[in-house]
Enzyme design. Structure first.
Site, PDB file in Angstrom:
ATOM      1  CE1 TYR A 140      98.637  39.870 102.235  1.00 30.56           C
ATOM      2  CE2 TYR A 140     100.622  40.115 103.542  1.00 30.56           C
ATOM      3  CZ  TYR A 140      99.612  40.674 102.797  1.00 30.56           C
ATOM      4  OH  TYR A 140      99.580  42.038 102.610  1.00 30.56           O
ATOM      5  CE  LYS A 191      85.883  47.112 105.573  1.00 30.28           C
ATOM      6  NZ  LYS A 191      85.150  48.417 105.455  1.00 30.28           N
ATOM      7  CG  ASP A 224      86.890  51.331 106.411  1.00 37.43           C
ATOM      8  OD1 ASP A 224      86.776  50.967 107.604  1.00 37.43           O
ATOM      9  OD2 ASP A 224      85.910  51.491 105.667  1.00 37.43           O
ATOM     10  CG  ASP A 248     101.835  44.238 104.190  1.00 39.05           C
ATOM     11  OD1 ASP A 248     102.824  44.937 104.445  1.00 39.05           O
ATOM     12  OD2 ASP A 248     101.697  43.611 103.123  1.00 39.05           O
ATOM     13  CG  ASP A 252     104.264  49.865 104.148  1.00 39.38           C
ATOM     14  OD1 ASP A 252     104.841  49.124 104.969  1.00 39.38           O
ATOM     15  OD2 ASP A 252     104.520  49.853 102.926  1.00 39.38           O
TER      16      ASP A 252
HETATM   17  C1  IPM Z   1     106.265  43.527 104.997  1.00 40.55           C
HETATM   18  C2  IPM Z   1     106.444  43.288 103.526  1.00 40.55           C
HETATM   19  C3  IPM Z   1     106.223  41.811 103.242  1.00 40.55           C
HETATM   20  C4  IPM Z   1     104.792  41.468 103.589  1.00 40.55           C
HETATM   21  C5  IPM Z   1     106.556  41.367 101.813  1.00 40.55           C
HETATM   22  C6  IPM Z   1     107.974  41.715 101.426  1.00 40.55           C
HETATM   23  C7  IPM Z   1     106.299  39.896 101.615  1.00 40.55           C
HETATM   24  O1  IPM Z   1     105.597  44.113 102.809  1.00 40.55           O
HETATM   25  O2  IPM Z   1     106.975  42.890 105.791  1.00 40.55           O
HETATM   26  O3  IPM Z   1     105.441  44.354 105.372  1.00 40.55           O
HETATM   27  O4  IPM Z   1     103.891  41.647 102.772  1.00 40.55           O
HETATM   28  O5  IPM Z   1     104.568  41.014 104.706  1.00 40.55           O
HETATM   29 MG    MG Z   2     104.616  45.567 104.004  1.00 39.95          MG
END
Ligand code: IPM
Ligand code: MG
Length: 360
Positions: A140, A191, A224, A248, A252
């Site tokens: 990133y 990985k 993975d 990230d 989620d």
């Molecule tokens: C997170 C979000 C952020 C990220 C976005 C909103 C930039 O997805 O905090 O997980 O990718 O870090």
């Molecule tokens: Mg995120």
């Protein structure tokens, strides 16, 4: 007096951070929390008002605060902005400016919600893991990056995944220290089978473990496979440490094990004594923004983490966490977790539970 800077941001951000403010006010009025709450524009809202998702003024105020709590950023109306003017760029720049390299994402399943998960209750009941995501490095942030036009008119997009020994070591250290306060297990995900950074990551984590943390049980897993194990048997993990991109995604995924993305808080921390950045891990949810139905618990639990880690009130952080659990036990549910309460009413339920916890 400590200072909390609220960055409501976009979408449901203002609604959920409004509930944090009400909870904080309750704590100030009833149990003597000394906290000055400030607000600043951020993300798309800041772009609309001031032409940039993160202004110098907001950045300075964030660095001067004891803790910063963000609601959410992003939305379709800014999706066409140049990359550096997108709301998400404001968030990445803020994390970078605050040097909050360690993102703690507790994946905790409240007992009352074990049935709300898309996984079987026995898989998620009692789930309590900590994802430690590297937050200020990796793909990133790596250079070079960009989209260039080739001589034939087609385009080439480039991102760079890059990690140094120092960056890996400091995030691994956070993971090992946390594990010592928990079940003493760290799983490191990368990985290393296909990526140079993955290979270095594994090497550095292994070295640090050998030198300073051999009392902690360390395992390595390809990212993975980790994604698969999280839905197969999430309780095998204690602390899961990984890079920015995998963190990230895996967070989620893991969040959904607990019933809803609307439940999960996070804390981003850097060097001791520096302000922390607290964010619900959900996004701005433009589809439900402004309707008063968003779940404010991820934001409220992020505030509980701020109380513990940046505001010197572990006691009140614990009490707020317990109040959320009590509200859920009493049946309080927003729509995402199978109920009908609105954002405000869920805030009310937490405040009511806080009130009850006061009595002997
Ligand atoms: C997170 C979000 C952020 C990220 C976005 C909103 C930039 O997805 O905090 O997980 O990718 O870090
Ligand atoms: Mg995120």
């Amino acid at each position: 007096m400590k200072t909390l800077l609220l960055l409501p941001g976009d979408g449901i951000g203002p609604e959920v951070s409004g509930e944090v403010e009400r909870v904080a006010e309750w704590l100030a009025r009833n149990v003597g929390l000394e906290l000055a709450i400030e607000r600043a524009p951020f993300g798309g809202a800041s772009y609309d008002a001031d032409g940039a998702p993160l202004t110098d003024a907001t950045k300075a105020r964030a660095l001067a605060a004891d803790a910063v709590l963000m609601g959410a950023v992003g939305g379709p109306q800014w999706a066409g902005n140049a990359r550096h003017l997108r709301p998400e760029a404001g968030l990445l720049n803020l994390r970078s400016a605050m040097e909050v390299f360690a993102n703690l994402r507790p994946i905790y399943c409240f007992e009352a919600l074990a049935g709300a998960s898309s996984l079987k209750p026995e898989i998620v009941s009692g789930l309590d893991i900590m994802i430690v995501r590297e937050l200020t490095g990796g793909v990133y942030f790596g250079q070079p990056r960009g989209i260039e036009t080739l001589p034939d008119g087609s385009k080439r997009g480039v991102d760079t995944q890059v990690y140094t020994t120092a960056e890996i070591e400091r995030i691994a250290r956070v993971a090992f220290e946390l594990a010592r306060q928990r079940s003493n297990k760290v799983c490191s995900a990368e990985k290393s089978n296909v990526m140079e950074t993955g290979l270095l990551w594994r090497e550095v984590v292994t070295d640090l473990h050998k030198r300073e943390y051999s009392d902690v049980i360390l395992t390595h897993m390809l990212a993975d496979n980790a994604a698969m194990q999280i839905v197969h048997n999430p309780k095998q993990f204690d602390v899961l440490v990984t890079d920015n991109l995998f963190g990230d995604i895996l967070s989620d995924e893991a969040a959904m094990c607990t019933g809803s993305l609307g439940m999960l808080p996070s804390a981003a921390i850097g060097a001791p004594g520096k302000p922390g950045l607290y964010e619900p891990i959900h996004g701005s949810a433009p589809d439900i923004a402004g309707k008063g139905v968003a779940n404010p618990l991820a934001a409220i639990l992020s505030f509980a983490m701020a109380l513990r880690l940046s505001l010197g009130r572990i006691d009140l952080g614990d009490r707020l966490f317990a109040a959320v659990a009590a509200a859920l036990d009493a049946g309080a549910r927003t729509r995402d977790i199978g109920g009908t309460l609105g954002t405000r009413e869920m805030g009310d339920a937490v405040i009511a539970a806080l009130g009850k916890s006061q009595q002997p």
